[in-house]
Design an enzyme around this catalytic site. Structure first.
Site, PDB file in Angstrom:
ATOM      1  N   HIS A 197     -21.492 -31.456 -29.842  1.00 36.55           N
ATOM      2  CA  HIS A 197     -22.507 -30.662 -29.138  1.00 36.55           C
ATOM      3  C   HIS A 197     -21.924 -29.714 -28.101  1.00 36.55           C
ATOM      4  O   HIS A 197     -22.404 -28.587 -27.958  1.00 36.55           O
ATOM      5  CB  HIS A 197     -23.502 -31.608 -28.474  1.00 36.55           C
ATOM      6  CG  HIS A 197     -24.574 -30.928 -27.672  1.00 36.55           C
ATOM      7  ND1 HIS A 197     -25.472 -30.033 -28.225  1.00 36.55           N
ATOM      8  CD2 HIS A 197     -24.891 -31.028 -26.355  1.00 36.55           C
ATOM      9  CE1 HIS A 197     -26.292 -29.599 -27.282  1.00 36.55           C
ATOM     10  NE2 HIS A 197     -25.963 -30.181 -26.139  1.00 36.55           N
TER      11      HIS A 197
ATOM     12  N   ASP B  47     -27.549 -25.175 -24.918  1.00 34.92           N
ATOM     13  CA  ASP B  47     -28.451 -26.277 -24.601  1.00 34.92           C
ATOM     14  C   ASP B  47     -29.591 -25.734 -23.714  1.00 34.92           C
ATOM     15  O   ASP B  47     -30.226 -24.737 -24.070  1.00 34.92           O
ATOM     16  CB  ASP B  47     -27.640 -27.401 -23.938  1.00 34.92           C
ATOM     17  CG  ASP B  47     -28.401 -28.683 -23.716  1.00 34.92           C
ATOM     18  OD1 ASP B  47     -28.535 -29.453 -24.677  1.00 34.92           O
ATOM     19  OD2 ASP B  47     -28.835 -28.920 -22.574  1.00 34.92           O
ATOM     20  N   ARG B  48     -29.891 -26.340 -22.570  1.00 30.95           N
ATOM     21  CA  ARG B  48     -30.981 -25.835 -21.721  1.00 30.95           C
ATOM     22  C   ARG B  48     -30.717 -24.401 -21.277  1.00 30.95           C
ATOM     23  O   ARG B  48     -31.656 -23.619 -21.094  1.00 30.95           O
ATOM     24  CB  ARG B  48     -31.167 -26.728 -20.485  1.00 30.95           C
ATOM     25  CG  ARG B  48     -31.409 -28.185 -20.759  1.00 30.95           C
ATOM     26  CD  ARG B  48     -32.613 -28.475 -21.603  1.00 30.95           C
ATOM     27  NE  ARG B  48     -33.875 -28.161 -20.943  1.00 30.95           N
ATOM     28  CZ  ARG B  48     -35.080 -28.416 -21.475  1.00 30.95           C
ATOM     29  NH1 ARG B  48     -35.167 -28.973 -22.681  1.00 30.95           N
ATOM     30  NH2 ARG B  48     -36.183 -28.104 -20.834  1.00 30.95           N
TER      31      ARG B  48
ATOM     32  N   HIS C 149     -35.537 -38.140 -25.274  1.00 30.97           N
ATOM     33  CA  HIS C 149     -35.346 -37.873 -23.846  1.00 30.97           C
ATOM     34  C   HIS C 149     -36.213 -36.727 -23.358  1.00 30.97           C
ATOM     35  O   HIS C 149     -36.585 -36.693 -22.182  1.00 30.97           O
ATOM     36  CB  HIS C 149     -33.864 -37.577 -23.561  1.00 30.97           C
ATOM     37  CG  HIS C 149     -33.327 -36.375 -24.244  1.00 30.97           C
ATOM     38  ND1 HIS C 149     -32.980 -36.356 -25.589  1.00 30.97           N
ATOM     39  CD2 HIS C 149     -33.077 -35.121 -23.784  1.00 30.97           C
ATOM     40  CE1 HIS C 149     -32.535 -35.166 -25.912  1.00 30.97           C
ATOM     41  NE2 HIS C 149     -32.593 -34.385 -24.847  1.00 30.97           N
ATOM     42  N   TRP C 150     -36.565 -35.757 -24.232  1.00 27.10           N
ATOM     43  CA  TRP C 150     -37.458 -34.672 -23.802  1.00 27.10           C
ATOM     44  C   TRP C 150     -38.742 -35.257 -23.217  1.00 27.10           C
ATOM     45  O   TRP C 150     -39.238 -34.791 -22.190  1.00 27.10           O
ATOM     46  CB  TRP C 150     -37.801 -33.778 -24.990  1.00 27.10           C
ATOM     47  CG  TRP C 150     -36.834 -32.671 -25.237  1.00 27.10           C
ATOM     48  CD1 TRP C 150     -35.494 -32.659 -25.001  1.00 27.10           C
ATOM     49  CD2 TRP C 150     -37.146 -31.380 -25.782  1.00 27.10           C
ATOM     50  NE1 TRP C 150     -34.956 -31.453 -25.379  1.00 27.10           N
ATOM     51  CE2 TRP C 150     -35.943 -30.658 -25.860  1.00 27.10           C
ATOM     52  CE3 TRP C 150     -38.324 -30.793 -26.227  1.00 27.10           C
ATOM     53  CZ2 TRP C 150     -35.880 -29.352 -26.361  1.00 27.10           C
ATOM     54  CZ3 TRP C 150     -38.271 -29.496 -26.727  1.00 27.10           C
ATOM     55  CH2 TRP C 150     -37.063 -28.786 -26.788  1.00 27.10           C
TER      56      TRP C 150
ATOM     57  N   TYR D 242     -37.042 -30.187 -17.667  1.00 27.85           N
ATOM     58  CA  TYR D 242     -37.679 -30.719 -18.878  1.00 27.85           C
ATOM     59  C   TYR D 242     -39.201 -30.757 -18.735  1.00 27.85           C
ATOM     60  O   TYR D 242     -39.923 -30.524 -19.717  1.00 27.85           O
ATOM     61  CB  TYR D 242     -37.140 -32.122 -19.159  1.00 27.85           C
ATOM     62  CG  TYR D 242     -35.759 -32.105 -19.761  1.00 27.85           C
ATOM     63  CD1 TYR D 242     -35.569 -32.151 -21.141  1.00 27.85           C
ATOM     64  CD2 TYR D 242     -34.629 -32.028 -18.947  1.00 27.85           C
ATOM     65  CE1 TYR D 242     -34.301 -32.132 -21.688  1.00 27.85           C
ATOM     66  CE2 TYR D 242     -33.356 -32.003 -19.488  1.00 27.85           C
ATOM     67  CZ  TYR D 242     -33.196 -32.053 -20.857  1.00 27.85           C
ATOM     68  OH  TYR D 242     -31.933 -32.013 -21.406  1.00 27.85           O
TER      69      TYR D 242
END
Length: 305
Positions: free
Chosen positions: A274, A110-111, A155-156, A212
């Site tokens: 995920h 993910d991030r 959400h980004w 973000y």
């Protein structure tokens, strides 16, 4: 400090920059693997994976990224560069310097995969292998962003707005992140408690949102500059993605998206949701171990899997 979840691991705190003190766990012996978590998790997300990698003959380092979990972060800057993936990559390298490791593999989810990618790009002499889980490069994602992307990954863009996301999340963090018995059972008790402590801290929420905000600005600019200059990841790269997430819906052939960004590429889907490290740790490690044992020779020209 040791505990029953990360049995045999030490919990440590290491300063890597002004205002940046990373919390981490480290354990094992052998070639070094750094595991980087995603949003809104902490390093505890790896509690089922890290011991399996130690058992396979690796030293494993699991930090909280700057601003996440119990790691600290500098105050926000106007361009959000304090939360850039380049800054986080420098944290990782400085952390490994202090632990005494010249070379290491880096695995990001993910991030954390964006940090892993940036670490491999900016410190090619240090990284032996790159593994990206459930992601494509930020620059690739935004270049392909369309109405479908905006619908699924709204959400980004919301997280990048000033003030409003902090107000929305901090009004009821557990509701925002869907907390409850089902999530606790999936994550495991210790991981879940650590997660709750993080999301209920307004400073952590702000730092996660800054991640973000940097993603839509300085991080995209850095990725775009790499593509324009023809720079690629020089070490062997493995991309794994979950079948019950939206990677294939958004990108079709995930490896084709990654191919222009890498010199040596392999990858496969994993039957999972995920959070691969929490849902299918054994299968994830089954994919990781043979890849991490491949030659780390950095090729002079591109090759394809």
């Amino acid at each position: 400090m040791t505990d029953a979840v990360f049995k045999g691991f030490q919990e440590r705190w290491i300063d890597v920059a002004d205002d940046v003190r990373l919390r981490l766990r480290v354990g094992g012996e052998g070639p070094v693997v750094v595991l980087l978590h995603g949003h809104p998790r902490t390093h505890m997300t790896w509690h089922r994976v890290a011991p399996l990698l130690v058992a396979s003959g690796h030293t494993v380092v699991c930090p909280d990224l700057r601003g996440y979990g119990r790691s600290t972060a500098p105050p926000p800057q106007a361009d959000h560069a304090q939360a850039s993936k380049a800054a986080m990559a420098t944290d990782v390298v400085r952390l490994l310097d202090q632990l005494g490791h010249a070379e290491f593999a880096v695995v990001g989810h993910d991030r954390g995969s964006y940090v892993a990618h940036r670490t491999a790009m900016e410190h090619p002499d240090r990284i032996t292998h790159l593994v990206a889980l459930d992601s494509v490069p930020i620059g690739a994602a935004l270049a392909r962003a369309d109405a479908r992307f905006a619908q699924l990954w709204w959400h980004w863009f919301f997280f990048a707005q000033p003030e409003k996301p902090e107000r929305a999340i901090n009004s009821d963090p557990q509701a925002w992140y869907g907390c409850g018995p089902e999530k606790q059972a999936l994550m495991g008790d210790a991981n879940y408690r650590d997660f709750l402590n993080a999301i209920e801290n307004p400073l952590v929420v702000r730092a996660m949102l800054e991640d973000y905000r940097a993603g839509l600005g300085v991080d995209r600019a850095t990725d775009d500059a790499d593509r324009a200059a023809g720079r690629v990841v020089e070490c062997p790269t493995l991309v794994l993605w979950s079948t019950r997430d939206d990677m294939e819906d958004l990108y079709g052939d995930v490896l084709e998206v990654w191919r222009p960004w890498t010199s040596t590429l392999a990858g496969a889907p994993i039957e999972s949701g995920h959070h691969l490290a929490e849902e299918t740790p054994e299968e994830l490690v089954r994919q990781l171990v043979p890849f991490l044992r491949t030659s780390a020779t950095r090729p002079a020209s591109a090759a394809e899997s």
